[in-house]
Write a protein that holds these residues in place. Structure first.
Motif, PDB file in Angstrom:
ATOM      1  N   SER A 174      46.084  34.401  66.035  1.00 35.58           N
ATOM      2  CA  SER A 174      45.764  34.362  64.679  1.00 35.58           C
ATOM      3  C   SER A 174      46.216  35.627  63.881  1.00 35.58           C
ATOM      4  O   SER A 174      46.129  36.536  64.624  1.00 35.58           O
ATOM      5  N   LEU A 175      46.288  35.281  62.853  1.00 36.37           N
ATOM      6  CA  LEU A 175      46.611  36.516  61.921  1.00 36.37           C
ATOM      7  C   LEU A 175      46.102  36.235  60.653  1.00 36.37           C
ATOM      8  O   LEU A 175      46.318  35.323  59.988  1.00 36.37           O
ATOM      9  N   ASP A 176      45.181  37.198  60.182  1.00 38.82           N
ATOM     10  CA  ASP A 176      44.616  37.110  58.843  1.00 38.82           C
ATOM     11  C   ASP A 176      44.933  38.388  58.024  1.00 38.82           C
ATOM     12  O   ASP A 176      44.764  39.574  58.500  1.00 38.82           O
ATOM     13  N   VAL A 177      45.559  38.410  56.894  1.00 39.44           N
ATOM     14  CA  VAL A 177      46.034  39.561  56.299  1.00 39.44           C
ATOM     15  C   VAL A 177      45.595  39.210  54.845  1.00 39.44           C
ATOM     16  O   VAL A 177      45.631  38.275  54.228  1.00 39.44           O
ATOM     17  N   SER A 178      44.744  40.498  54.168  1.00 42.28           N
ATOM     18  CA  SER A 178      44.565  40.439  52.749  1.00 42.28           C
ATOM     19  C   SER A 178      45.112  41.742  52.242  1.00 42.28           C
ATOM     20  O   SER A 178      45.382  42.752  52.834  1.00 42.28           O
ATOM     21  N   ALA A 179      44.912  41.895  50.784  1.00 43.49           N
ATOM     22  CA  ALA A 179      45.256  42.947  50.108  1.00 43.49           C
ATOM     23  C   ALA A 179      44.126  43.016  48.939  1.00 43.49           C
ATOM     24  O   ALA A 179      43.798  42.211  48.354  1.00 43.49           O
ATOM     25  N   THR A 180      43.810  44.482  48.785  1.00 41.38           N
ATOM     26  CA  THR A 180      42.754  44.712  47.713  1.00 41.38           C
ATOM     27  C   THR A 180      43.445  45.718  46.727  1.00 41.38           C
ATOM     28  O   THR A 180      43.717  46.768  47.399  1.00 41.38           O
ATOM     29  N   LEU A 181      43.304  45.343  45.626  1.00 47.80           N
ATOM     30  CA  LEU A 181      44.042  46.232  44.627  1.00 47.80           C
ATOM     31  C   LEU A 181      42.974  46.944  43.739  1.00 47.80           C
ATOM     32  O   LEU A 181      42.006  46.373  43.264  1.00 47.80           O
ATOM     33  N   GLU A 182      43.144  48.340  43.517  1.00 48.62           N
ATOM     34  CA  GLU A 182      42.259  49.118  42.918  1.00 48.62           C
ATOM     35  C   GLU A 182      43.103  49.378  41.690  1.00 48.62           C
ATOM     36  O   GLU A 182      44.203  49.859  41.714  1.00 48.62           O
ATOM     37  N   VAL A 183      42.685  49.145  40.432  1.00 54.31           N
ATOM     38  CA  VAL A 183      43.245  49.192  39.142  1.00 54.31           C
ATOM     39  C   VAL A 183      42.653  50.137  38.361  1.00 54.31           C
ATOM     40  O   VAL A 183      41.082  50.271  38.259  1.00 54.31           O
TER      41      VAL A 183
END
Length: 142
Positions: A71-80
């Motif tokens: 399995s592969l789970d990837v996420s991105a969190t952007l701080e603005v």
């Protein structure tokens, strides 16, 4: 190498022509969506590009080293926030990836993790203007 991506708008429908066989056109249809709920699309596209690129590079790095994963789970969190001129900017992006591997492959995974510290084409291209953080970890497969 050069690539062209183009944009067209008709009313509330935005079309991004990628020119790609797999991706094709991206349609953003704001028809019927209140104006106060339309923001953030460009940030979502930036995050999506970063996640896809990182996942693709990570997959290639694992496959090149013979690391089998389930399995592969990837996420991105952007701080603005704002820059020193008061302009709205993405200031930081955190890429989190969890790979399901067999416990005996942990050493091989650590080698892949060292390679991925520099990110991928998209995230590496952002390094000069956006603080980037990569959190790559493994979980044991059942």
């Amino acid at each position: 190498m050069e690539m062209t991506v183009s944009y067209a708008r008709q009313g509330d429908v935005h079309t991004i022509h990628t020119g790609g066989a797999a991706l094709g056109d991206i349609i953003i249809d704001n028809t019927g969506i209140p104006s106060d709920q339309r923001g953030g699309t460009a940030k979502q596209l930036l995050g999506a590009a970063a996640v896809y690129c990182y996942a693709s590079a990570l997959t290639a790095a694992m496959e090149a080293r013979g690391l089998h994963y389930g399995s592969l789970d990837v996420s991105a969190t952007l701080e603005v926030g704002s820059n020193d001129k008061g302009q709205s900017r993405v200031l930081k992006m955190v890429i989190r990836a969890v790979v399901g591997i067999d416990e005996e492959d942990q050493d091989l995974f650590e080698r892949v993790a060292r390679v991925m510290k520099g990110g991928c084409l998209v995230t590496g291209s952002l390094h000069d203007g956006i603080e980037m953080e990569y959190q790559l970890s493994s979980s044991w497969q059942d």
